[in-house]
Design an enzyme around this catalytic site. Structure first.
Site, short mmCIF file in Angstrom:
data_model
loop_
_atom_site.label_atom_id
_atom_site.label_comp_id
_atom_site.label_asym_id
_atom_site.label_seq_id
_atom_site.Cartn_x
_atom_site.Cartn_y
_atom_site.Cartn_z
N HIS A 427 0.80 -1.24 0.08
CA HIS A 427 -0.02 0.13 -0.02
C HIS A 427 0.95 1.30 0.07
O HIS A 427 0.65 2.29 -0.74
CB HIS A 427 -1.00 -0.10 1.07
CG HIS A 427 -1.78 1.20 1.38
ND1 HIS A 427 -1.27 2.38 2.07
CD2 HIS A 427 -3.00 1.66 0.85
CE1 HIS A 427 -2.16 3.20 2.01
NE2 HIS A 427 -3.16 2.91 1.37
N CYS A 758 0.45 -4.45 -17.02
CA CYS A 758 0.22 -3.33 -15.98
C CYS A 758 0.91 -3.70 -14.92
O CYS A 758 0.54 -3.19 -13.78
CB CYS A 758 -1.22 -3.10 -16.10
SG CYS A 758 -2.49 -4.38 -15.60
#
Length: 809
Positions: A427, A758
């Site tokens: 994160h 990606c």
């Protein structure tokens, strides 16, 4: 209307070319009243008392020489001297009587205006200097204006006060700073219908985004009462964005809105013989709703677009505008009360590459994986848990064990981030990349080896290893202009989740967004589990249920809150890159991440390994989440249909089996998102070995495949990327992983489907970007901080392979 006037010109008689005689403010008001009222822009009528009348007053009173004497030898930085002389100058001008012929002309014009609006008309009396609102210098706000004036004598008094305000302390100081002669600047006065925004609302409009300079939006701010609070920054206003291209194509929808606190509002208060203003608390009911309806915001956007087009045509080039609006609480109408060229955001440079480099050395206090390529210095703030986040101060270096979505508001203000735990896809790393701030993750003992309050330098400019140095180490930033940079044949797209960064990021050379992460919008802007909004009655904790329902205040039902917020977030990203493709991945939270959302624990199972559990496609048609998926689809339908952003493509993550893919596509179709209708393309993530093995079957169902190198590496090598103890075995460059990627690209070519990647690999490893070019992948989607460096790397590889680059643009 005013052929017999010598010193008065009504707004329908003046235009922007009349600045020398009526000043910038009046010239613009006249221009708009005369030219744009027929186009539907509502501007209050009024008249200008011309600049020659100012000289007439001074000459008739015989005070010019005394004014020169008063200001001779003024020392502007001597506050006492400036204050004393400024007061003397103002007293001289205010005491000068208005010549009788001028006085009669003002009163006659006022009576004519009252015939238009009614006997009870109140007026705004506004100063308009002849050197005001010019492209390179602005006297805006330097002189006085007087509001809600009623009656003839109060009007004449306000005019004398306006003339005197040419010598406010700030105006005198500013003229000296800018090299203006005090006696070559005159003051015109505007007398116009008073818009009673004290009874309603007012604000500011820009015909571009003020932070990034992004030109395709109208940005509206507003609050209750008079507009001074917004101008001074004394109130947190409501905000609205409208996307010009789709608005002009007929999609009358607000792109994005933000509710301001609007704690106070400015209203009128009687102060002796003069009307003054005061701030009063805004009632809680009013604070909890927007000061404008969506329809009113769209009306203002229409005004702004019309005004910008008009001034751009006159200038012969794009001319972004800064406008003031007011809503009249008496007649309910919206008015534009000022417009001038915007001169800050529109001048911001773009196409510049910044390369950071350390120019010294020092004691290394901590080290870990670097995120980004920047350097920052600041004081350490160690935060152990959410309860202490409030202690964090902007610009500090945030040091923590790890971070979660709850920390993002603070992370946005951090100079840098350092965490004990985490890898390159954690994160803290993902958010730091999007924010464009340096971060070091997996620094092990950072919270114990670093001391709160000490100065450090966080360097991510030295390769894979990021270092925290004691003290402030010198560094430099090299700026490179990329205006002439060619575009590679391989499409370079961007990974993005945070809508607040979309406008700024769109200036990078790109071919669109290859991965727009829906889950970031859900965790940051919505904060609530979708199923908790679909079924708040299932939440077992009354306090938690009440907190969720408070978030949804103003919405007909809680689910509408989810749909609108998600649509606004995705819509903002889609608008920023329009008309380029924006590939939006449907939600890909794991069960533990879903459970962490408000209300989530009541709907999520506990899994020993969420990374390969109930995630992605398996959720969408499952009874445990089908209603949540329906809300996601409703939001995407709103983006594509109501907002008109058909550049959005949708992508299904973690789709294990062909039958699962068929079931998800059927569910989407049920919710109004049928592949092929209204140009809708649907992609699938290629991140499970089965996607590669059965690529011919998956290619029949989808328009493109986007390789997720993080999960594909995990499942090819059998490495849990959440486990730090085996992190050393996680490597996208492994020959087996590269072979899987090659087979996927080859399968896409065979089936005439778009192939993209990606994942993290090409951002972190130049050799992986080179490999992708060599095997002929169609696109790679990169983190914003890696776009420029990787683009140049790809151009070099393509040149070696004999592929001709595209021209810029």
């Amino acid at each position: 209307m005013s052929n017999h006037y010598r010193y008065i010109r009504f707004f329908n008689e003046i235009g922007i070319e009349d600045i020398p005689s009526v000043g910038g403010k009046n010239a613009s008001l006249g221009e708009m009243y005369r030219e744009l009222t027929p186009q539907g822009v509502r501007v209050p009528n009024g008249f200008a008392i011309t600049a020659p009348s100012y000289w007439y007053v001074l000459e008739q009173a015989g005070i010019v020489a005394r004014l020169r004497e008063t200001l001779a030898g003024l020392r502007p930085d001597d506050v006492e001297d400036l204050s004393r002389r400024g007061m003397q100058a103002r007293e001289l001008v205010y005491a000068a009587p208005l010549p009788e012929d001028l006085r009669q002309e003002i009163l006659q014009a006022y009576r004519t205006l009252r015939e238009d609006y009614g006997f009870r008309l109140s007026v705004a009396v506004r100063s308009s200097a002849t050197a005001e609102d010019l492209p390179d210098v602005s006297f805006a706000g330097m002189h006085e204006s007087f509001l809600n004036i009623q009656g003839e004598e109060p009007l004449l008094d306000a005019c004398r006060r306006c003339f005197a305000s040419l010598f406010t302390d700030r105006a005198i100081h500013y003229r000296i700073d800018e090299g203006f002669d005090h006696f070559k600047v005159a003051l015109s006065i505007g007398v116009m219908k008073m818009v009673r925004s004290d009874l309603a609302a007012s604000g500011v409009i820009f015909s571009l985004d003020t932070e990034s300079g992004f030109p395709d939006v109208v940005f509206i701010t507003g609050a209750y009462g008079l507009g001074e609070n917004i101008v001074q920054g004394a109130v947190d206003p409501d905000e609205f964005y409208v996307f010009k291209p789709t608005f002009e194509a007929g999609h009358r929808v607000v792109l994005r809105r933000s509710l301001g606190s609007k704690k106070i509002k400015m209203v009128y208060a009687e102060g002796g013989s003069r009307l003054t203003t005061r701030n009063i608390p805004t009632p809680n009911v009013a604070r909890s709703r927007f000061c404008l309806s969506d329809e009113e915001a769209l009306t203002l956007a229409d005004y702004a677009i019309t005004i910008e087009k008009h001034y751009s045509a006159k200038a012969g080039r794009p001319r972004p505008m800064d406008m003031e609006w007011a809503k009249d609480g008496s007649d309910g109408q919206l008015y534009i009360v000022q417009a001038r060229p915007e001169t800050v955001a529109s001048q911001k440079r773009s196409n510049v590459l910044d390369v950071y480099s350390i120019k010294g050395s020092g004691e290394i206090l901590a080290a870990g994986r670097s995120v980004g390529e920047k350097v920052a210095a600041g004081e350490v703030r160690i935060v152990h848990d959410l309860a202490h986040l409030a202690e964090f101060r902007p610009g500090e270096v945030l040091v923590a064990d790890t971070t979660t979505p709850d920390w993002e508001p603070v992370m946005k203000t951090a100079g840098a981030v350092v965490t004990n735990r985490g890898g390159r896809t954690c994160h803290a790393a993902i958010v730091a990349r999007e924010l464009g701030i340096p971060a070091i993750v997996g620094a092990d003992t950072a919270t114990s080896t670093l001391k709160g309050g000490e100065s450090v330098t966080v360097s991510c400019a030295e390769g894979d290893i990021g270092r925290v140095y004691r003290g402030r180490i010198p560094f430099e930033v090299q700026h490179t202009n990329l205006a002439q940079l060619s575009r590679p044949v391989t499409q370079i797209m961007i990974n993005l989740g945070n809508p607040e960064l979309a406008f700024k990021t769109s200036f990078l050379p790109n071919d669109g967004v290859g991965l727009a992460r829906m889950e970031f919008i859900i965790s940051e802007s919505i904060k609530v589990h979708p199923m908790a909004l679909a079924h708040p009655e299932r939440i077992g904790d009354p306090a938690e249920r009440a907190a969720i329902l408070r978030l949804c205040q103003g919405y007909e039902k809680p689910a509408d809150f989810f749909i609108e917020r998600l649509a606004e977030g995705v819509g903002t990203i889609a608008a920023a890159f329009h008309p380029k493709p924006v590939i939006v991945r449907m939600s890909d939270f794991k069960t533990n991440e879903y459970a962490a959302l408000m209300g989530g624990r009541w709907f999520e199972p506990a899994e020993p390994n969420p990374m390969i559990g109930f995630r992605g496609a398996s959720r969408y048609a499952h009874p445990a989440y089908a209603e949540g998926f329906a809300l996601e689809c409703a939001a995407m339908r709103r983006v594509r249909e109501a907002m008109g952003l058909t550049n959005v493509k949708l992508m299904i993550p973690f789709c294990r089996r062909v039958q699962e893919a068929e079931k998800v596509l059927q569910a989407m179709s049920t919710h109004g998102l049928t592949r092929g209708e209204n140009g809708l393309e649907v992609y699938v993530m290629c991140e499970i070995p089965n996607n590669v093995i059965l690529i011919d079957a998956f290619a029949k169902l989808f328009d493109g495949l986007s390789i997720g190198s993080n999960d594909l590496t995990q499942l090819t090598l059998g490495v849990d990327r959440d486990s730090e103890i085996v992190a050393f075995d996680f490597d996208e460059r492994d020959q087996g992983v590269k072979e899987m990627i090659r087979l996927a690209v080859e399968g896409c070519k065979r089936n005439h489907r778009h192939s993209g990647l990606c994942g993290q690999a090409p951002s972190d490893y130049p050799e992986m970007a080179q490999y992708l070019v060599e095997i002929g992948i169609d696109s790679m989607s990169l983190n914003p901080d890696a776009v420029l460096k990787t683009t140049m790397n790809v151009l070099e590889v393509e040149e070696r392979l004999g592929r001709k680059a595209r021209s810029r643009g």
